[in-house]
Enzyme design. Structure first.
Site, PDB file in Angstrom:
ATOM      1  CG  ASP A  13      -2.007  -1.024   1.152  1.00 24.48           C
ATOM      2  OD1 ASP A  13      -2.365  -1.425   0.027  1.00 24.48           O
ATOM      3  OD2 ASP A  13      -2.518  -1.434   2.212  1.00 24.48           O
ATOM      4  CE1 TYR A  54       3.815  -6.937   4.535  1.00 26.97           C
ATOM      5  CE2 TYR A  54       3.181  -9.084   5.407  1.00 26.97           C
ATOM      6  CZ  TYR A  54       3.254  -8.199   4.352  1.00 26.97           C
ATOM      7  OH  TYR A  54       2.772  -8.556   3.125  1.00 26.97           O
ATOM      8  CG  ASP A  77      -4.795   2.826   5.409  1.00 29.39           C
ATOM      9  OD1 ASP A  77      -5.694   3.685   5.478  1.00 29.39           O
ATOM     10  OD2 ASP A  77      -4.217   2.546   4.342  1.00 29.39           O
ATOM     11  NE  ARG A 121      -4.964  -1.793   3.467  1.00 25.97           N
ATOM     12  CZ  ARG A 121      -5.898  -1.682   2.535  1.00 25.97           C
ATOM     13  NH1 ARG A 121      -6.949  -0.897   2.740  1.00 25.97           N
ATOM     14  NH2 ARG A 121      -5.803  -2.333   1.402  1.00 25.97           N
TER      15      ARG A 121
END
Length: 225
Positions: free
Chosen positions: A38, A66, A80, A183
């Site tokens: 993103d 992540y 987000d 997300r």
């Protein structure tokens, strides 16, 4: 030139923007990426160049790792921090400070909630995502305030670790299958805790065998291209 180029993506551009900038920098048109990040996300974006583009489908399915910052206290439509962003003097994307007090969520409660998201399960993608509904990306329908009827997808979370919890910001380390939406994890975690939550920051530190230590910052590629 044929092979894989590991880019350290900055916050702001889309994955397609990164591909376009690298194409201009190296003068090669046959370039693709192996896993979308993103605009707000940073970190490892593996690009395939030349004949290596035929490997994209295999590299895209690799395991991902992540480090995520999940803001507890309220949910957002995009799952987000997009509604909290602004542009700096140089056009860079800045996430504005939270305007709501941190909820009273203790570490024990958070650790207990995280156990619900380890293993294999069906995850519902965010309404503002690139998943297609009848050929149309979900985010386009969501922006038009139309119903977004997404179907859950099977995902696997191999590791989910609480790195830190401070003033309503939970820092998580995640190792997941491809197709996993961090997300959605943030949003679902907020629902599980009853306080709401959204993804404030995301950095991909690994995709398959490629790590952030091997990545070249995008601005360096553009400067030296």
């Amino acid at each position: 030139m044929h092979g894989v180029l590991i880019v350290d993506k900055p916050a702001g551009p889309t994955s397609h923007d990164v591909v376009a900038r690298v194409r201009r920098a190296v003068g090669i048109s046959r370039i693709g990426h192996t896993g979308t990040l993103d605009p707000l996300a940073t970190g490892v974006l593996a690009l395939v160049i030349g004949r290596a583009t035929r490997l994209a489908q295999f590299l895209s399915s690799d395991e991902k790792e992540y480090v995520a910052g999940v803001r507890l206290g309220w949910a957002t439509a995009t799952y987000d921090a997009e509604e909290r962003t602004a542009r700096g003097d140089r056009g860079e994307m800045i996430v504005l400070p939270p305007q709501q007090p941190a909820p009273e969520v203790g570490e024990a409660d958070l650790l207990a909630a995280l156990t619900d998201f380890v293993g294999s399960y069906a995850q519902l993608p965010p309404p503002f995502s690139a998943k297609k509904i009848g050929g149309t990306p979900a985010y386009l329908l969501a922006r038009l305030q139309k119903d977004v009827a997404l179907k859950p997808a099977d995902v696997t979370v191999k590791a989910l670790e609480l790195v830190a919890l401070h003033d309503g910001l939970a820092t998580l380390r995640i190792v997941s299958s491809s197709g996993f939406y961090v997300r959605s994890l943030a949003h679902d975690l907020g629902r599980r805790l009853g306080c709401g939550a959204h993804l404030e920051s995301l950095r991909r530190t690994r995709t398959g065998d490629f790590t952030a230590a091997e990545a070249t910052p995008l601005d360096v590629i553009q400067a030296e291209g």
